[in-house]
Design a protein around this motif. Sequence first.
Motif, short mmCIF file in Angstrom:
data_model
loop_
_atom_site.label_atom_id
_atom_site.label_comp_id
_atom_site.label_asym_id
_atom_site.label_seq_id
_atom_site.Cartn_x
_atom_site.Cartn_y
_atom_site.Cartn_z
N ASP A 14 -28.39 -71.87 26.43
CA ASP A 14 -29.79 -72.28 26.39
C ASP A 14 -29.98 -73.78 26.55
O ASP A 14 -31.11 -74.24 26.75
CB ASP A 14 -30.44 -71.84 25.07
N ASN A 15 -28.90 -74.56 26.42
CA ASN A 15 -29.07 -76.01 26.34
C ASN A 15 -28.43 -76.77 27.49
O ASN A 15 -27.98 -77.91 27.32
CB ASN A 15 -28.52 -76.52 25.00
N GLY A 16 -28.42 -76.16 28.67
CA GLY A 16 -28.10 -76.91 29.87
C GLY A 16 -26.68 -76.83 30.38
O GLY A 16 -26.36 -77.45 31.40
N ALA A 17 -25.79 -76.08 29.70
CA ALA A 17 -24.42 -75.95 30.19
C ALA A 17 -24.39 -75.11 31.46
O ALA A 17 -25.22 -74.22 31.64
CB ALA A 17 -23.53 -75.32 29.12
N ASP A 18 -23.43 -75.39 32.33
CA ASP A 18 -23.31 -74.65 33.58
C ASP A 18 -22.35 -73.47 33.46
O ASP A 18 -22.53 -72.44 34.11
CB ASP A 18 -22.84 -75.58 34.70
N GLU A 19 -21.31 -73.65 32.68
CA GLU A 19 -20.32 -72.61 32.43
C GLU A 19 -19.80 -72.81 31.01
O GLU A 19 -20.16 -73.78 30.33
CB GLU A 19 -19.16 -72.68 33.43
N LEU A 20 -18.94 -71.90 30.57
CA LEU A 20 -18.35 -71.99 29.24
C LEU A 20 -16.85 -71.73 29.36
O LEU A 20 -16.44 -70.74 29.97
CB LEU A 20 -18.99 -70.98 28.30
N LEU A 21 -16.05 -72.62 28.78
CA LEU A 21 -14.60 -72.47 28.77
C LEU A 21 -14.17 -72.01 27.38
O LEU A 21 -14.59 -72.58 26.38
CB LEU A 21 -13.95 -73.81 29.11
N VAL A 22 -13.34 -70.97 27.32
CA VAL A 22 -12.84 -70.45 26.04
C VAL A 22 -11.32 -70.51 26.05
O VAL A 22 -10.68 -69.87 26.89
CB VAL A 22 -13.30 -69.00 25.78
N PHE A 23 -10.76 -71.30 25.12
CA PHE A 23 -9.30 -71.37 24.97
C PHE A 23 -8.88 -70.46 23.83
O PHE A 23 -9.35 -70.60 22.69
CB PHE A 23 -8.86 -72.80 24.65
N ASP A 24 -7.98 -69.55 24.12
CA ASP A 24 -7.46 -68.62 23.13
C ASP A 24 -6.18 -69.20 22.51
O ASP A 24 -5.19 -69.42 23.19
CB ASP A 24 -7.16 -67.27 23.82
N PHE A 25 -6.24 -69.47 21.18
CA PHE A 25 -5.09 -70.03 20.48
C PHE A 25 -4.30 -68.96 19.72
O PHE A 25 -3.55 -69.27 18.80
CB PHE A 25 -5.54 -71.10 19.48
N SER A 26 -4.50 -67.70 20.06
CA SER A 26 -3.86 -66.63 19.30
C SER A 26 -2.34 -66.65 19.51
O SER A 26 -1.83 -67.18 20.49
CB SER A 26 -4.41 -65.27 19.72
N SER A 27 -1.63 -66.04 18.55
CA SER A 27 -0.19 -65.88 18.67
C SER A 27 0.15 -64.43 18.31
O SER A 27 -0.38 -63.90 17.34
CB SER A 27 0.55 -66.85 17.75
N GLY A 28 1.01 -63.82 19.09
CA GLY A 28 1.37 -62.43 18.84
C GLY A 28 0.39 -61.48 19.50
O GLY A 28 -0.79 -61.81 19.71
N ASP A 29 0.88 -60.29 19.84
CA ASP A 29 0.09 -59.32 20.59
C ASP A 29 -1.14 -58.84 19.83
O ASP A 29 -2.22 -58.69 20.40
CB ASP A 29 0.96 -58.13 20.98
N GLU A 30 -0.99 -58.59 18.53
CA GLU A 30 -2.12 -58.07 17.76
C GLU A 30 -3.26 -59.07 17.69
O GLU A 30 -4.43 -58.73 17.92
CB GLU A 30 -1.67 -57.70 16.34
N GLU A 31 -2.93 -60.33 17.41
CA GLU A 31 -3.97 -61.36 17.35
C GLU A 31 -4.57 -61.61 18.74
O GLU A 31 -5.77 -61.87 18.87
CB GLU A 31 -3.37 -62.66 16.79
#
Length: 427
Positions: A41-58
């Motif tokens: 809603d506040n003017g961003a063009d895209e969104l980047l998401v970094f996944d810091f998970s470790s292990g398959d379940e997480e």
Amino acid sequence: MTNKRLIPCLYLESGRAVTGFGQRNLFGDGDVEALAGFYSDNGADELLVFDFSSGDEEHEKAIARIREICAVSEIPVMAAGNINRMEDVKKLIYAGCAKVALNFSKQSNIELLEEMSKRFGQEKMYVCISSPEEFTENKELIENYAGGILALDAVQNEVEKVSSMQVILHTEENHKETLMELMKQKAVGGLSGAFVSASDTDLTAFKELCRKNGIPVNISESAISWSEFKLNSDGLIPIVVQDYKTDEVLMLAYMNEEAFQTTLDSGKMTYWSRSRQELWTKGLTSGHVQYVKSLTLDCDNDTILAKVAQVGAACHTGNKTCFFKPLMKKEYDDTNPLRVFQEVYDVILDRKEHPKEGSYTNYLFDKGIDKILKKVGEECTEIVIAAKNPDKDEMKYEISDFLYHVMVLMAERGVTWEEITRELARR
């Protein structure tokens, strides 16, 4: 010239947003869905998401959270981090991500690029680099199979020496003047990182600053000048305001030229108060902001239709819409497709939550998923048979039966029409 993008970054740790790489402190309250909506809603063009998970379940839990982020984000989502195999890419694309960034410090990711690009499309595959060598040693592969570059360090000058590809630069730099100089560089296609992601950064204002400095960015500009509008005797133009998702009419207000330009510049509906004789931005005191999605002028140039994302209630009485006082109504069939689907779905959900004796819908829920699936399969077959007959009415009846049983299945598994329509729109 391609517009340069501002891309906030969410660092995802245990389902919550944290403050950065290697951090465990929450960013704000950590609510990733609320942040995704805020950036949208506040003017961003895209969104980047970094996944810091470790292990398959997480990691599986992280992908589920990314799916929820994609569901609420109205801007494209790029996923990065903890991508190790083809299955990870597939799950992220199916979760709704518009792009996936492969970490080119990993040989396994380098080996994935060509196959993933051919399978899902070059525009969906980005490479994430943190050194010039990661680009130069794989230059031909990246240029042939990647849609872009995400750089975690200032390597854009080295890239520019050998390639015409632009870099999305993830930087911890916070000074506007320095960021402006970076945005001016030919090799920089956009910014991510600290400044762009900060909740107190006014991205719309920064874009306006970019525009004034000759940097092409995505900003709201009117295709028709104010001078071409036909105004009333007070020099105002009426605005009909509509919910952009449901098409429900929310309110009627007026704008003068300053209100119109402020709306374009801020991305928030701003009006001229005829009673107070002043500008007012909707929701400035109540929090019931209206984020602009589109503005359309009518055939006579004397009325504007605004489609908005309404936060809270549009009416000062607390009602969602100002139009809530019935005057008269004739009975009629509402055949708006999505509204009909939603109303039938709501009835099915109500049966699930409040069982009714003798209800066929409750019979299906009581029998469970296997019975529901069996009926969906049977109705699908009936459509195939009906389609071979010349009478289209039979096909119409069978499709209606099929859709009803599909909605029972949707209700059983918690899938909504909004999720379905978002996925169709994304495709």
